[in-house]
Write a protein that holds these residues in place. Structure first.
Motif, mmCIF file in Angstrom:
data_model
loop_
_atom_site.group_PDB
_atom_site.id
_atom_site.type_symbol
_atom_site.label_atom_id
_atom_site.label_comp_id
_atom_site.label_asym_id
_atom_site.label_seq_id
_atom_site.Cartn_x
_atom_site.Cartn_y
_atom_site.Cartn_z
ATOM 1 N N VAL A 1 5.539 7.991 -16.287
ATOM 2 C CA VAL A 1 6.426 8.339 -15.176
ATOM 3 C C VAL A 1 7.862 7.968 -15.522
ATOM 4 O O VAL A 1 8.804 8.761 -15.334
ATOM 5 C CB VAL A 1 6.000 7.619 -13.882
ATOM 6 N N LEU A 2 8.057 6.759 -16.033
ATOM 7 C CA LEU A 2 9.400 6.298 -16.392
ATOM 8 C C LEU A 2 9.993 7.128 -17.517
ATOM 9 O O LEU A 2 11.173 7.487 -17.494
ATOM 10 C CB LEU A 2 9.352 4.820 -16.779
ATOM 11 N N GLU A 3 9.192 7.447 -18.503
ATOM 12 C CA GLU A 3 9.681 8.240 -19.636
ATOM 13 C C GLU A 3 10.147 9.616 -19.178
ATOM 14 O O GLU A 3 11.193 10.112 -19.625
ATOM 15 C CB GLU A 3 8.576 8.380 -20.685
ATOM 16 N N ILE A 4 9.408 10.234 -18.255
ATOM 17 C CA ILE A 4 9.791 11.547 -17.731
ATOM 18 C C ILE A 4 11.154 11.478 -17.048
ATOM 19 O O ILE A 4 11.955 12.416 -17.114
ATOM 20 C CB ILE A 4 8.714 12.055 -16.753
ATOM 21 N N HIS A 5 11.446 10.330 -16.402
ATOM 22 C CA HIS A 5 12.712 10.155 -15.704
ATOM 23 C C HIS A 5 13.772 9.465 -16.566
ATOM 24 O O HIS A 5 14.811 9.036 -16.053
ATOM 25 C CB HIS A 5 12.486 9.342 -14.428
ATOM 26 N N ARG B 1 0.836 -1.214 0.000
ATOM 27 C CA ARG B 1 0.000 0.000 0.000
ATOM 28 C C ARG B 1 0.867 1.258 0.000
ATOM 29 O O ARG B 1 0.587 2.223 -0.718
ATOM 30 C CB ARG B 1 -0.917 -0.010 1.211
ATOM 31 N N ALA B 2 1.932 1.235 0.806
ATOM 32 C CA ALA B 2 2.842 2.389 0.833
ATOM 33 C C ALA B 2 3.525 2.576 -0.511
ATOM 34 O O ALA B 2 3.675 3.703 -0.997
ATOM 35 C CB ALA B 2 3.880 2.199 1.938
ATOM 36 N N CYS B 3 3.950 1.464 -1.119
ATOM 37 C CA CYS B 3 4.578 1.531 -2.437
ATOM 38 C C CYS B 3 3.622 2.125 -3.463
ATOM 39 O O CYS B 3 4.007 2.963 -4.282
ATOM 40 C CB CYS B 3 5.040 0.133 -2.850
ATOM 41 N N ALA B 4 2.360 1.692 -3.410
ATOM 42 C CA ALA B 4 1.358 2.254 -4.320
ATOM 43 C C ALA B 4 1.213 3.752 -4.106
ATOM 44 O O ALA B 4 1.146 4.535 -5.066
ATOM 45 C CB ALA B 4 0.015 1.556 -4.109
ATOM 46 N N GLY B 5 1.191 4.175 -2.842
ATOM 47 C CA GLY B 5 1.072 5.607 -2.544
ATOM 48 C C GLY B 5 2.243 6.405 -3.070
ATOM 49 O O GLY B 5 2.075 7.547 -3.526
ATOM 50 N N ILE B 6 3.432 5.816 -3.010
ATOM 51 C CA ILE B 6 4.626 6.499 -3.536
ATOM 52 C C ILE B 6 4.504 6.701 -5.047
ATOM 53 O O ILE B 6 4.760 7.791 -5.565
ATOM 54 C CB ILE B 6 5.893 5.690 -3.190
ATOM 55 N N MET B 7 4.112 5.644 -5.761
ATOM 56 C CA MET B 7 3.973 5.772 -7.217
ATOM 57 C C MET B 7 2.890 6.784 -7.575
ATOM 58 O O MET B 7 3.053 7.597 -8.504
ATOM 59 C CB MET B 7 3.656 4.413 -7.841
ATOM 60 N N ILE B 8 1.782 6.770 -6.839
ATOM 61 C CA ILE B 8 0.717 7.742 -7.091
ATOM 62 C C ILE B 8 1.225 9.167 -6.871
ATOM 63 O O ILE B 8 0.945 10.077 -7.660
ATOM 64 C CB ILE B 8 -0.501 7.449 -6.189
ATOM 65 N N ASP B 9 1.994 9.360 -5.793
ATOM 66 C CA ASP B 9 2.521 10.692 -5.487
ATOM 67 C C ASP B 9 3.500 11.156 -6.559
ATOM 68 O O ASP B 9 3.439 12.315 -7.000
ATOM 69 C CB ASP B 9 3.206 10.678 -4.129
ATOM 70 N N ILE B 10 4.411 10.263 -6.986
ATOM 71 C CA ILE B 10 5.383 10.640 -8.015
ATOM 72 C C ILE B 10 4.668 10.980 -9.313
ATOM 73 O O ILE B 10 4.997 11.968 -9.984
ATOM 74 C CB ILE B 10 6.416 9.525 -8.220
ATOM 75 N N ALA B 11 3.670 10.173 -9.673
ATOM 76 C CA ALA B 11 2.912 10.463 -10.895
ATOM 77 C C ALA B 11 2.241 11.827 -10.801
ATOM 78 O O ALA B 11 2.233 12.601 -11.762
ATOM 79 C CB ALA B 11 1.875 9.365 -11.132
ATOM 80 N N GLY B 12 1.695 12.133 -9.621
ATOM 81 C CA GLY B 12 1.041 13.421 -9.445
ATOM 82 C C GLY B 12 2.006 14.581 -9.526
ATOM 83 O O GLY B 12 1.681 15.643 -10.082
ATOM 84 N N ARG B 13 3.213 14.409 -8.982
ATOM 85 C CA ARG B 13 4.218 15.475 -9.020
ATOM 86 C C ARG B 13 4.607 15.837 -10.446
ATOM 87 O O ARG B 13 4.949 16.983 -10.738
ATOM 88 C CB ARG B 13 5.467 15.051 -8.250
ATOM 89 N N PHE B 14 4.569 14.836 -11.334
ATOM 90 C CA PHE B 14 5.000 15.064 -12.714
ATOM 91 C C PHE B 14 3.842 15.029 -13.705
ATOM 92 O O PHE B 14 4.058 14.997 -14.920
ATOM 93 C CB PHE B 14 6.062 14.033 -13.094
ATOM 94 N N ASP B 15 2.600 15.031 -13.156
ATOM 95 C CA ASP B 15 1.405 15.059 -13.997
ATOM 96 C C ASP B 15 1.440 13.935 -15.037
ATOM 97 O O ASP B 15 1.145 14.145 -16.216
ATOM 98 C CB ASP B 15 1.266 16.424 -14.684
ATOM 99 N N ALA B 16 1.792 12.728 -14.578
ATOM 100 C CA ALA B 16 1.874 11.568 -15.468
ATOM 101 C C ALA B 16 0.633 10.704 -15.308
ATOM 102 O O ALA B 16 0.136 10.501 -14.200
ATOM 103 C CB ALA B 16 3.122 10.744 -15.155
ATOM 104 N N ALA B 17 0.139 10.160 -16.413
ATOM 105 C CA ALA B 17 -1.107 9.391 -16.400
ATOM 106 C C ALA B 17 -0.893 7.891 -16.429
ATOM 107 O O ALA B 17 -1.861 7.129 -16.417
ATOM 108 C CB ALA B 17 -1.975 9.806 -17.594
ATOM 109 N N SER B 18 0.366 7.436 -16.470
ATOM 110 C CA SER B 18 0.638 6.001 -16.508
ATOM 111 C C SER B 18 2.030 5.750 -15.941
ATOM 112 O O SER B 18 2.854 6.671 -15.853
ATOM 113 C CB SER B 18 0.564 5.465 -17.941
ATOM 114 N N VAL B 19 2.285 4.487 -15.573
ATOM 115 C CA VAL B 19 3.622 4.114 -15.103
ATOM 116 C C VAL B 19 4.641 4.362 -16.213
ATOM 117 O O VAL B 19 5.736 4.875 -15.967
ATOM 118 C CB VAL B 19 3.651 2.637 -14.667
ATOM 119 N N GLU B 20 4.269 4.025 -17.433
ATOM 120 C CA GLU B 20 5.179 4.228 -18.558
ATOM 121 C C GLU B 20 5.543 5.705 -18.718
ATOM 122 O O GLU B 20 6.697 6.039 -19.001
ATOM 123 C CB GLU B 20 4.535 3.708 -19.852
#
Length: 324
Positions: free
Chosen positions: A176-180, A155-174
């Motif tokens: 998020v990775l592309e931005i980084h 659950r914490a891991c999910a929250g981290i990914m959700i937060d990172i996606a929100g920080r970079f306005d990303a709509a998918s895991v892919e």
């Protein structure tokens, strides 16, 4: 639509990563947690002993799983929950490695999965004294109250990914990775008797299933050069790593391990140090309470002066290097 994926976390009975005794799963849809599942399990036959150091970390004993199904019996349910989702884990190489090794010693086939690692992403998204799950979860606004409970960790891991996606306005895991500038990782399907066994499983089969116990540092050892052919996606690749205190493996062996992953081991904390591994029962919360070694204090002092140094406990180091 917002970001969607399944976060996963395993706990293992011993130093072999193919000895899962618990799993937690958290499903995310449109940037929100919508479903969770968790199971205790008996590890695969022949790899089901419980080492004291693992029990000290997660609190699970052999008695607690004696009536639970084996990993092989639960795997269809685990796979059914994941479905076709991208998997997300904090140190994903370990958790995906748990699945692969457990399948191998259970002689069971497994599908391919795409995955992403929140350790790697958190290093690029936050500035923290440690990138262990409790520290990153707190930075992401999802404090972790019961670390090493598998479903709470997922659950914490999910929250981290959700937060990172929100920080970079990303709509998918892919995205998020592309931005980084990171690729989507993939673990290939496994067919027993056809595909080669993983290195972790081969090592465990040669070593045998007896508990290894603790061992001290006989010597500091040399500092081997980093492997130039190591995977650059590994969290330790390109890092300068220093050890302090006593781990469950000899320090020269630990240095060989990190060098094989593309890191440069060193013997003292300097401005070049980027990772400090602390033994002797250290946990991340010790950073807040001042229970640290001289090298750890030096690392924290350097951090206060603007040098980025990640402090890892033994458990975090062993997971990052995929078990002893």
């Amino acid at each position: 639509m917002g970001i969607a994926f399944t976060a996963i976390d395993f706990e293992t009975a011993n130093g072999f990563r193919g000895s899962p005794c618990a799993v937690g799963l958290t499903k995310v849809r449109d940037g929100r947690i919508v479903e969770e599942a968790s199971w205790l399990m008996r590890p695969p036959v022949g790899h089901d002993h419980f080492d004291s150091r693992n029990m000290a970390i997660h609190g699970i004993s052999s008695a607690m799983v004696q009536d639970a199904p084996r990993f092989g019996d639960l795997f269809p349910e685990i796979g059914g929950f994941i479905g076709g989702d991208v998997l997300v884990a904090h140190n994903a190489a370990f958790d995906l490695g748990v699945i692969r090794s457990a399948l191998e010693v259970s002689s069971l086939p497994g599908p391919a999965w795409d995955y992403a690692c929140t350790v790697v992403l958190s290093r690029r998204s936050y500035s923290l004294p440690s990138y262990s799950l409790p520290f990153v979860a707190e930075a992401a606004g999802v404090p972790l109250l019961n670390h090493h409970d598998a479903v709470e960790d997922a659950r914490a891991c999910a929250g981290i990914m959700i937060d990172i996606a929100g920080r970079f306005d990303a709509a998918s895991v892919e995205e998020v990775l592309e931005i980084h500038s990171l690729p989507l990782s993939r673990t290939e399907q496994y067919a027993p008797g056809v595909d080669e066994l993983s290195k972790a499983t081969r090592t465990a089969l040669v070593r045998g299933s007896a508990p290894t116990g603790w061992s001290g540092w006989p010597e500091e050892g040399a500092n081997p050069a980093p492997n130039p052919r190591a995977d650059p996606r590994h969290p330790l690749y390109g890092q300068t790593v220093v050890f302090t205190g006593t781990l469950g493996i000899p320090r020269p062996q630990a240095k060989e391990r990190v060098a094989g992953l593309g890191a440069q081991p060193a013997s003292s904390v300097t401005r070049r140090t980027t990772v400090l591994v602390v033994g002797d029962g250290f946990v991340a919360s010790d950073l807040r309470h001042g229970r640290v070694t001289g090298k750890a204090r030096r690392a924290l002092d350097l951090r206060e002066r603007g040098h980025a140094i990640d402090v890892l406990s033994e458990a975090q180091f062993l997971q990052l290097t995929e078990g002893p």
